[in-house]
Design a protein around this motif. Structure first.
Motif, short mmCIF file in Angstrom:
data_model
loop_
_atom_site.label_atom_id
_atom_site.label_comp_id
_atom_site.label_asym_id
_atom_site.label_seq_id
_atom_site.Cartn_x
_atom_site.Cartn_y
_atom_site.Cartn_z
N ASN A 49 -28.55 -15.44 -23.77
CA ASN A 49 -28.13 -14.02 -23.51
C ASN A 49 -29.38 -13.31 -23.61
N GLU A 50 -29.87 -12.99 -22.47
CA GLU A 50 -31.39 -12.32 -22.35
C GLU A 50 -31.21 -10.88 -21.47
N GLU A 51 -32.01 -9.87 -21.80
CA GLU A 51 -32.04 -8.81 -21.10
C GLU A 51 -33.43 -8.42 -20.85
N ASN A 99 -32.95 -3.71 -13.97
CA ASN A 99 -32.47 -4.43 -15.29
C ASN A 99 -31.68 -5.75 -15.01
N ILE A 101 -29.23 -8.90 -16.75
CA ILE A 101 -28.75 -9.43 -17.82
C ILE A 101 -28.43 -11.00 -17.51
N TYR A 102 -29.00 -11.85 -18.03
CA TYR A 102 -29.06 -13.21 -17.85
C TYR A 102 -28.10 -13.99 -18.89
N THR A 103 -27.08 -14.66 -18.57
CA THR A 103 -26.07 -15.32 -19.70
C THR A 103 -26.09 -16.64 -19.10
N LYS A 109 -27.09 -10.82 -13.74
CA LYS A 109 -26.28 -9.67 -13.35
C LYS A 109 -27.36 -8.75 -13.35
#
Length: 124
Positions: A49-51, A99, A101-103, A109
């Motif tokens: 879970n990275e942003e 930006n 958001i990678y999960t 996304k």
């Protein structure tokens, strides 16, 4: 109906990773890039879970052929120099910050960040 795709030079804020990506817009180009990467090598950590933010430079259609000349810089990982070269040669190139958001479950996304207004513009 086919959607027209645009070419972008993408690089992380740190300048340590970049790629040429395509998509209808900056955010979809990022999502497409990470979906292709995940298809080739899916994430292994279910806790992922990275942003993070990436900068994209939209390549004008008339300049897409010149991007091939940047092959050496791109393959050497010199994305900052490649971006500087493009902006110097084509002043109409603008940067876009996205930006991400990678999960593990959903992949990447992306959403385009709006430019920060110049609050001091009237004082200049």
């Amino acid at each position: 109906m086919l959607t027209s795709t645009k070419m972008f030079l993408m690089m992380t804020q740190e300048g340590d990773y970049g790629a040429l990506v395509r998509g209808a817009d900056a955010a979809s180009a990022i999502e497409r890039h990470y979906a292709e990467m995940d298809a080739w090598c899916p994430p292994q950590d279910p806790e992922l879970n990275e942003e993070f933010a990436v900068t994209l430079y939209e390549i004008p259609r008339h300049a897409e052929g010149d991007v091939a000349a940047l092959g050496d810089k791109l393959s050497a990982g010199d994305y900052t120099d490649a971006a500087a070269h493009l902006v110097a040669r084509y002043p109409d190139i603008t940067s876009i910050i996205v930006n991400v958001i990678y999960t593990y479950e959903e992949g990447a996304k992306a959403s385009e960040l709006k430019p920060v207004p110049d609050l001091f513009e009237r004082l200049r």
